[in-house]
Design a protein around this motif. Structure first.
Motif, PDB file in Angstrom:
ATOM      1  N   ASN A 132      13.139   8.925   4.628  1.00 55.36           N
ATOM      2  CA  ASN A 132      13.761   9.398   3.390  1.00 55.36           C
ATOM      3  C   ASN A 132      13.030   8.927   2.138  1.00 55.36           C
ATOM      4  OD1 ASN A 132      15.866  10.639   4.836  1.00 55.36           O
ATOM      5  ND2 ASN A 132      17.041   8.735   4.881  1.00 55.36           N
ATOM      6  N   ALA A 133      11.897   8.285   2.314  1.00 55.98           N
ATOM      7  CA  ALA A 133      11.198   7.674   1.176  1.00 55.98           C
ATOM      8  C   ALA A 133      10.299   8.680   0.465  1.00 55.98           C
ATOM      9  CB  ALA A 133      10.364   6.495   1.641  1.00 55.98           C
ATOM     10  N   ILE A 134      10.342   8.656  -0.852  1.00 53.18           N
ATOM     11  CA  ILE A 134       9.442   9.474  -1.659  1.00 53.18           C
ATOM     12  C   ILE A 134       8.224   8.603  -1.951  1.00 53.18           C
ATOM     13  CG2 ILE A 134       9.205  10.921  -3.706  1.00 53.18           C
ATOM     14  CD1 ILE A 134      11.403  11.759  -1.715  1.00 53.18           C
ATOM     15  N   GLY A 135       7.285   8.597  -1.045  1.00 52.95           N
ATOM     16  CA  GLY A 135       6.111   7.742  -1.145  1.00 52.95           C
ATOM     17  C   GLY A 135       6.085   6.726  -0.017  1.00 52.95           C
ATOM     18  N   LEU A 136       4.889   6.237   0.291  1.00 50.33           N
ATOM     19  CA  LEU A 136       4.751   5.272   1.374  1.00 50.33           C
ATOM     20  C   LEU A 136       3.617   4.304   1.074  1.00 50.33           C
ATOM     21  CD1 LEU A 136       2.022   6.087   3.216  1.00 50.33           C
ATOM     22  CD2 LEU A 136       3.519   7.928   3.945  1.00 50.33           C
ATOM     23  N   ILE A 137       3.580   3.242   1.854  1.00 50.37           N
ATOM     24  CA  ILE A 137       2.508   2.256   1.755  1.00 50.37           C
ATOM     25  C   ILE A 137       2.083   1.915   3.181  1.00 50.37           C
ATOM     26  CG2 ILE A 137       4.144   0.341   1.628  1.00 50.37           C
ATOM     27  CD1 ILE A 137       2.176  -1.031  -0.323  1.00 50.37           C
ATOM     28  N   GLY A 138       0.778   1.796   3.395  1.00 49.51           N
ATOM     29  CA  GLY A 138       0.268   1.513   4.728  1.00 49.51           C
ATOM     30  C   GLY A 138      -1.078   0.825   4.666  1.00 49.51           C
ATOM     31  N   ASP A 139      -1.607   0.499   5.839  1.00 53.60           N
ATOM     32  CA  ASP A 139      -2.856  -0.256   5.937  1.00 53.60           C
ATOM     33  C   ASP A 139      -3.993   0.614   6.471  1.00 53.60           C
ATOM     34  OD1 ASP A 139      -1.572  -2.657   5.194  1.00 53.60           O
ATOM     35  OD2 ASP A 139      -0.888  -2.947   7.261  1.00 53.60           O
ATOM     36  N   LEU A 140      -5.175   0.437   5.897  1.00 59.97           N
ATOM     37  CA  LEU A 140      -6.370   1.027   6.473  1.00 59.97           C
ATOM     38  C   LEU A 140      -6.709   0.297   7.763  1.00 59.97           C
ATOM     39  CD1 LEU A 140      -8.592   1.346   3.267  1.00 59.97           C
ATOM     40  CD2 LEU A 140      -7.606   3.251   4.555  1.00 59.97           C
ATOM     41  N   LYS A 141      -7.422   0.962   8.647  1.00 62.25           N
ATOM     42  CA  LYS A 141      -7.807   0.327   9.910  1.00 62.25           C
ATOM     43  C   LYS A 141      -8.849  -0.764   9.701  1.00 62.25           C
ATOM     44  CE  LYS A 141      -6.566   4.428  12.518  1.00 62.25           C
ATOM     45  NZ  LYS A 141      -7.031   5.640  13.246  1.00 62.25           N
ATOM     46  N   SER A 142      -9.592  -0.665   8.596  1.00 59.04           N
ATOM     47  CA  SER A 142     -10.541  -1.719   8.239  1.00 59.04           C
ATOM     48  C   SER A 142     -10.703  -1.737   6.728  1.00 59.04           C
ATOM     49  CB  SER A 142     -11.902  -1.496   8.914  1.00 59.04           C
ATOM     50  OG  SER A 142     -12.444  -0.245   8.554  1.00 59.04           O
ATOM     51  N   VAL A 143     -11.075  -2.871   6.200  1.00 53.46           N
ATOM     52  CA  VAL A 143     -11.254  -3.016   4.749  1.00 53.46           C
ATOM     53  C   VAL A 143     -12.424  -2.150   4.284  1.00 53.46           C
ATOM     54  CG1 VAL A 143     -11.748  -4.649   2.892  1.00 53.46           C
ATOM     55  CG2 VAL A 143     -10.338  -5.357   4.836  1.00 53.46           C
ATOM     56  N   MET A 144     -12.236  -1.506   3.122  1.00 50.50           N
ATOM     57  CA  MET A 144     -13.271  -0.617   2.597  1.00 50.50           C
ATOM     58  C   MET A 144     -13.632  -1.002   1.172  1.00 50.50           C
ATOM     59  SD  MET A 144     -11.952   3.140   3.907  1.00 50.50           S
ATOM     60  CE  MET A 144     -13.538   3.920   3.546  1.00 50.50           C
ATOM     61  N   SER A 145     -14.875  -0.711   0.791  1.00 49.04           N
ATOM     62  CA  SER A 145     -15.271  -0.852  -0.606  1.00 49.04           C
ATOM     63  C   SER A 145     -14.609   0.260  -1.408  1.00 49.04           C
ATOM     64  CB  SER A 145     -16.791  -0.748  -0.737  1.00 49.04           C
ATOM     65  OG  SER A 145     -17.219   0.580  -0.449  1.00 49.04           O
ATOM     66  N   VAL A 146     -14.541   0.066  -2.705  1.00 48.96           N
ATOM     67  CA  VAL A 146     -13.939   1.075  -3.574  1.00 48.96           C
ATOM     68  C   VAL A 146     -14.668   2.409  -3.456  1.00 48.96           C
ATOM     69  CG1 VAL A 146     -13.548   1.731  -5.980  1.00 48.96           C
ATOM     70  CG2 VAL A 146     -12.937  -0.562  -5.198  1.00 48.96           C
ATOM     71  N   GLU A 147     -15.998   2.378  -3.473  1.00 53.67           N
ATOM     72  CA  GLU A 147     -16.761   3.628  -3.426  1.00 53.67           C
ATOM     73  C   GLU A 147     -16.561   4.349  -2.097  1.00 53.67           C
ATOM     74  OE1 GLU A 147     -18.959   6.843  -4.449  1.00 53.67           O
ATOM     75  OE2 GLU A 147     -18.082   5.288  -5.719  1.00 53.67           O
ATOM     76  N   SER A 148     -16.549   3.629  -1.002  1.00 53.22           N
ATOM     77  CA  SER A 148     -16.323   4.254   0.304  1.00 53.22           C
ATOM     78  C   SER A 148     -14.934   4.866   0.377  1.00 53.22           C
ATOM     79  CB  SER A 148     -16.496   3.230   1.421  1.00 53.22           C
ATOM     80  OG  SER A 148     -17.828   2.784   1.497  1.00 53.22           O
ATOM     81  N   PHE A 149     -13.965   4.161  -0.184  1.00 50.95           N
ATOM     82  CA  PHE A 149     -12.599   4.677  -0.160  1.00 50.95           C
ATOM     83  C   PHE A 149     -12.467   5.906  -1.044  1.00 50.95           C
ATOM     84  CE2 PHE A 149      -8.175   4.864  -1.555  1.00 50.95           C
ATOM     85  CZ  PHE A 149      -7.545   4.931  -0.323  1.00 50.95           C
ATOM     86  N   ARG A 150     -13.087   5.888  -2.207  1.00 51.04           N
ATOM     87  CA  ARG A 150     -13.048   7.061  -3.094  1.00 51.04           C
ATOM     88  C   ARG A 150     -13.606   8.284  -2.375  1.00 51.04           C
ATOM     89  NH1 ARG A 150     -15.978  10.299  -5.773  1.00 51.04           N
ATOM     90  NH2 ARG A 150     -17.887   9.259  -5.112  1.00 51.04           N
ATOM     91  N   CYS A 151     -14.693   8.110  -1.655  1.00 47.58           N
ATOM     92  CA  CYS A 151     -15.290   9.215  -0.892  1.00 47.58           C
ATOM     93  C   CYS A 151     -14.347   9.699   0.197  1.00 47.58           C
ATOM     94  CB  CYS A 151     -16.619   8.787  -0.282  1.00 47.58           C
ATOM     95  SG  CYS A 151     -17.928   8.510  -1.497  1.00 47.58           S
TER      96      CYS A 151
END
Length: 253
Positions: A132-151
Motif C-alpha cells: 500500500n506504500a506510495i514509494g519504496l526503498i531498497g538495496d542495490l546488489k552491490s555498491v555503485m559509483s554515482v556515474e555508474s548508477f546514473r547510467c
C-alpha cells in the motif's frame, strides 16, 4: 471478457479500496459490453485514443485518466473531444492512479525497482506495508559509483536523466517514487537512502538534496510511469488470454 467482469478483476488485483485518490479508480467511461482488444498507456490523451481507435480497441487502461479533483466540471473543448471520441467508438476507459503506483508486483515503483535490481524493499512511508506504500526503498546488489548508477537509471527508463550529485557518497540504498513525487525526498533522506529517484523536479528539490546530503534523480514523469501499464498488459494477456497492446505516446516531461 465482459466489461463488468474485467472491472471487478482489475479493482481486486490493484487493491483499489485501500486508496484515497485524486481521481476515481476503475471504469471511468463506459463502452461496449464485451472486451476483446485492450490498449494500455500512461495517459488518456487524444493521441492514445486515436491509436486505440485505429487498432479497434474495446477498452483503454491508463495510469492518468479523467475527472481529477479540482478540475473544471463542464465537458467542453479538449475534454469533450476526448470523451466524445470514446463514446462514439464505444470504447471503455479504465483509469488506475495510486493503485498502479503502489502494487508490489505490477506497479510503477515495482517496475522501476526491478529494472534497477533492488532487493530488501520496504515502503517509503513509515509504518505502511509495501503493498500500500506510495514509494519504496531498497538495496542495490552491490555498491555503485554515482556515474555508474546514473547510467543504470538512464538505461532503465530509456532516456537521459537529470542527476544532482551532492557529494562523493557511493550508492547502495535507493529510495524511489515515480511521477511527480519530488517532495518525498526528505523522507528518503531520513530513512538513510543514498539517492532518491522520482519523475519530476522542483526548484526547491535541489536545495533539499544538497542540504540533506542525498543524491537526486529526476528521470521523467512519463518515463517512470510506463512500467505499471506495461506490466499490467502482460498480466492480462497471461491471466485472461486477452489481446492487449501497450501504446507509448512519448512525452519528454
Amino acid at each position: 471478457m465482459n466489461r463488468d467482469k474485467l472491472a471487478s478483476e482489475l479493482d481486486a488485483i490493484l487493491n483499489v479500496s485501500q486508496f484515497k485518490d485524486y481521481a476515481p479508480n476503475g471504469l471511468q467511461i463506459q463502452g461496449v459490453d464485451e472486451i476483446k482488444k485492450v490498449v494500455t498507456g500512461v495517459t488518456a490523451s487524444q493521441a492514445l485514443i486515436d491509436e486505440a481507435i485505429k487498432v479497434n480497441a474495446d477498452a483503454i487502461i491508463v495510469h492518468h485518466g479523467y475527472f481529477w479533483k479540482g478540475e473544471a466540471y463542464p465537458i467542453t473543448g479538449m475534454k469533450y473531444r476526448r470523451i466524445s471520441s470514446l463514446i462514439k467508438h464505444d470504447i471503455n476507459l479504465f483509469g488506475y492512479h495510486l493503485p498502479l503506483d503502489a502494487h508490489p508486483e505490477l506497479g510503477n515503483n515495482a517496475g522501476l525497482a526491478n529494472a534497477l535490481g533492488l532487493c530488501n524493499r520496504i515502503g517509503l512511508q513509515s509504518g505502511v506495508e509495501l503493498k500500500n506504500a506510495i514509494g519504496l526503498i531498497g538495496d542495490l546488489k552491490s555498491v555503485m559509483s554515482v556515474e555508474s548508477f546514473r547510467c543504470l537509471v538512464s538505461v532503465a527508463v530509456g532516456r537521459d536523466v537529470l542527476f544532482e550529485k551532492v557529494n562523493d557518497r557511493k550508492i547502495s540504498k535507493v529510495a524511489l517514487c515515480t511521477g511527480g513525487a519530488q517532495d518525498y525526498i526528505e523522507q528518503a533522506a531520513l530513512m538513510g537512502a543514498d539517492v532518491f529517484i522520482t519523475g519530476e523536479v522542483s526548484e526547491r528539490t535541489i536545495h533539499v538534496a544538497r542540504e540533506m546530503g542525498i543524491h537526486f534523480c529526476a528521470a521523467g514523469h512519463h518515463a517512470t510511469e510506463r512500467f505499471g501499464v506495461i506490466q499490467l498488459a502482460d498480466y492480462l494477456k497471461a491471466e485472461f488470454g486477452l489481446s492487449v497492446e501497450f501504446i507509448d505516446i512519448d512525452n519528454p516531461a
